[in-house]
Design an enzyme around this catalytic site. Sequence first.
Site, PDB file in Angstrom:
ATOM      1  N   PRO B 102      97.308  -7.507 -43.084  1.00  0.00           N
ATOM      2  CA  PRO B 102      97.738  -8.867 -43.109  1.00  0.00           C
ATOM      3  C   PRO B 102      98.877  -9.406 -41.860  1.00  0.00           C
ATOM      4  CG  PRO B 102      98.721  -7.671 -44.693  1.00  0.00           C
ATOM      5  CD  PRO B 102      97.841  -6.757 -44.221  1.00  0.00           C
ATOM      6  N   LYS B 103      99.250  -8.389 -41.069  1.00  0.00           N
ATOM      7  CA  LYS B 103     100.271  -8.720 -40.295  1.00  0.00           C
ATOM      8  C   LYS B 103      99.695  -8.635 -38.962  1.00  0.00           C
ATOM      9  CE  LYS B 103     104.351  -8.200 -42.943  1.00  0.00           C
ATOM     10  NZ  LYS B 103     105.785  -7.916 -43.002  1.00  0.00           N
ATOM     11  N   ASN B 104      98.812  -9.062 -38.734  1.00  0.00           N
ATOM     12  CA  ASN B 104      98.039  -9.004 -37.361  1.00  0.00           C
ATOM     13  C   ASN B 104      97.524 -10.070 -36.874  1.00  0.00           C
ATOM     14  OD1 ASN B 104      95.248  -8.871 -35.851  1.00  0.00           O
ATOM     15  ND2 ASN B 104      95.495  -6.713 -35.600  1.00  0.00           N
TER      16      ASN B 104
END
Lengths: 371, 340
Positions: B102-104
């Site tokens: 989710p942090k891309n």
Amino acid sequence: MSVYKQIHSLPQPTLLREQHYQYLKKGLRHLSDAYECLDASRPWLCFWILHSLELLQEPIPAAVASDVCQFLARCQSPTGGFAGGPGQHAHLAPTYAAVNALCIIGTDEAYNVIDREKLLDFLWSVKQPDGSFVMHVGGEVDVRSAYCAASVASLTNILTPKLFENTTNWILSCQNWEGGLSGVPGLEAHGGYTFCGTAALVILGKEHMLDLKALLRWVVSRQMRFEGGFQGRCNKLVDGCYSFWQAGLLPLLHRALYKEGESELSQQRWMFEQQALQEYILLCCQNPTGGLLDKPGKSRDFYHTCYCLSGLSIAQHFGNMDNHYEVILGKEENRLAPTHPVYNICPEKVAQALQHFLRMPVPEVSRQPGG
Amino acid sequence: CVTKYINRKEWADLEPVPQDDGPNPVVKIAYSEKFSDVYDYFRALLKNDEKTERAFALTADAIDLNAANYTVWHYRRVLLQALSKDLKEEMKYITNIIEEQPKNYQVWHHRRMVVEWLNDPSEELRFIADILSQDAKNYHAWQHRQWVIQEYKLWDNELEFVENLLEEDVRNNSAWNQRHFVISHTTGFSDPAVVEREIQYCLNQIRKAPHNESAWNYLKGMLQDRGLSSQPGLLERVLELKETHCSPYLLAFLFDCYEDALENITQKEKVEEEEQKETLRKALEICRLLAQEKDTIRKEYWEFLGRSLRNKYGNGALSDEPMAENPEPSISASQSQEAS
């Protein structure tokens, strides 16, 4: 074992120069498969490592420097700009990193790698009508792109007012109710994006159009009263990399306020607690076997090594037009080279690059702006 | 274990392209055999501009190995269109990838493109809520949420969503930001009823958690354009809170109220010079208190503000008397000093 004791029992915090140097020296050549996730960011690896070495005042052997030049040349796209690796598409972030890395090397070979005409074409190809830039063709918009574009355009002397038409207003629209800047208008104020937006405006000469007082209040409030380091956003945790993104704003704001006629600025210190930040970095962000990190318990990496060291340099060196004042926590050997708060490479390298490229004419545009 | 591409008969017609790092590589990554295999074939596809089903399948492998490779994502999007792929299936795919990573940046941008192509935001608010339930401050998630809401005008339930998040964690600054976002794009902050409601909300949250910087920042941020002293009775309410719910943030807010009062007094109303002097005195006292006791990490800043205020509104500033000396000691150039 002995290094652990050294960190935690000596009366003076010590920068583990030799350990960091070995970590960086090795990484510049070889990286484990743990770095597969950065296979589209290899110019960044070059910049993070080279900048860390220049802060540590470790020389780059000529052969290595030449190899970096040749590698970055392979990362340059035939249509302009630099990509994350050979054969990949151009992207503003590795473009920023590649140009910075080449300026750190600072030889004619390095400067000659950059195809200025194509670079300008690339910047036009990612420019949006509303003043923003996408990070790459078909990619996302956020304020990092404006900084990357302004940084490379100013260093290589390809900057024209037309290229940044509306960009100032777009960046200004990223300043929010908190006083800091967000990645795109509407979002939460964030240290990385605030640095990018502010530094971009400084390059464009428009930093005075920000609400500087509100920005100043926001950034000084990001220093953690117990840890001494900086958080990236209100009510989040400290992280060593914000030692640069956040603390680096204070030199920018100092100069901006000075230019606005502010008479009460300190002539010795930035408006953050410099000693406390140095303590956080030296006592909490060093890996005993080399490299720096986010906070205790996290793994080392080259990104955090670069930005922790950059922040340490900011905390050690105060300077304006007339004077340079140093605050070195611990031994004199902890002293790093100063870094330029806009570009985050050493000030001499900035001056040298500007001097080199200002001798050349600004290229004519051969392509239309992207959509 | 999956067969390498080099050993697959269906790929025998394609010559893999090794990465061209040059004779003396730098930052050379020790790729696994699997990684090199997939990317050697990706480079081959790119070189030939191949737009086939097998190329599309390979992009998933390439993404799995490095989801940050924006060149692969771009190529996948070209293939989605060239092969007229089922975009609903692509939504399922990207949902799974985002849940894993989710942090891309790339995964969220890809989702946005698919939503735009489908012109179908119907799953978005629920999906983003799920991601936020795992990390309530994920910047990409909030960015996507704001884009969806603005693009498709999905404002109706967002204030309620924000209030629920603040119930769970009143210190969630992302939620406070979203509150500001929703209100400024719907009712706006000009309506006095809205402002009063929001002030009430802030003060209630402050009573529950006095050391919550977000609530104080929101209070100030909402009022600063109009001027903090424009809100009658607010100063008094804050002074009341000072007795039982004091914090460095409360004190800073008081300072801001006094500074705003000074700003406006000199411009508009005729006010007793005594009253103005008193306001200045109170403001400077707060600066001193914060710099020396309550917020010492920001000492340099509070002392600067004190000097600035004194310079602007102090004795010498209002009459023809000479200004007070800058209390900072003068220094010579290139001094160096070791901290303890």
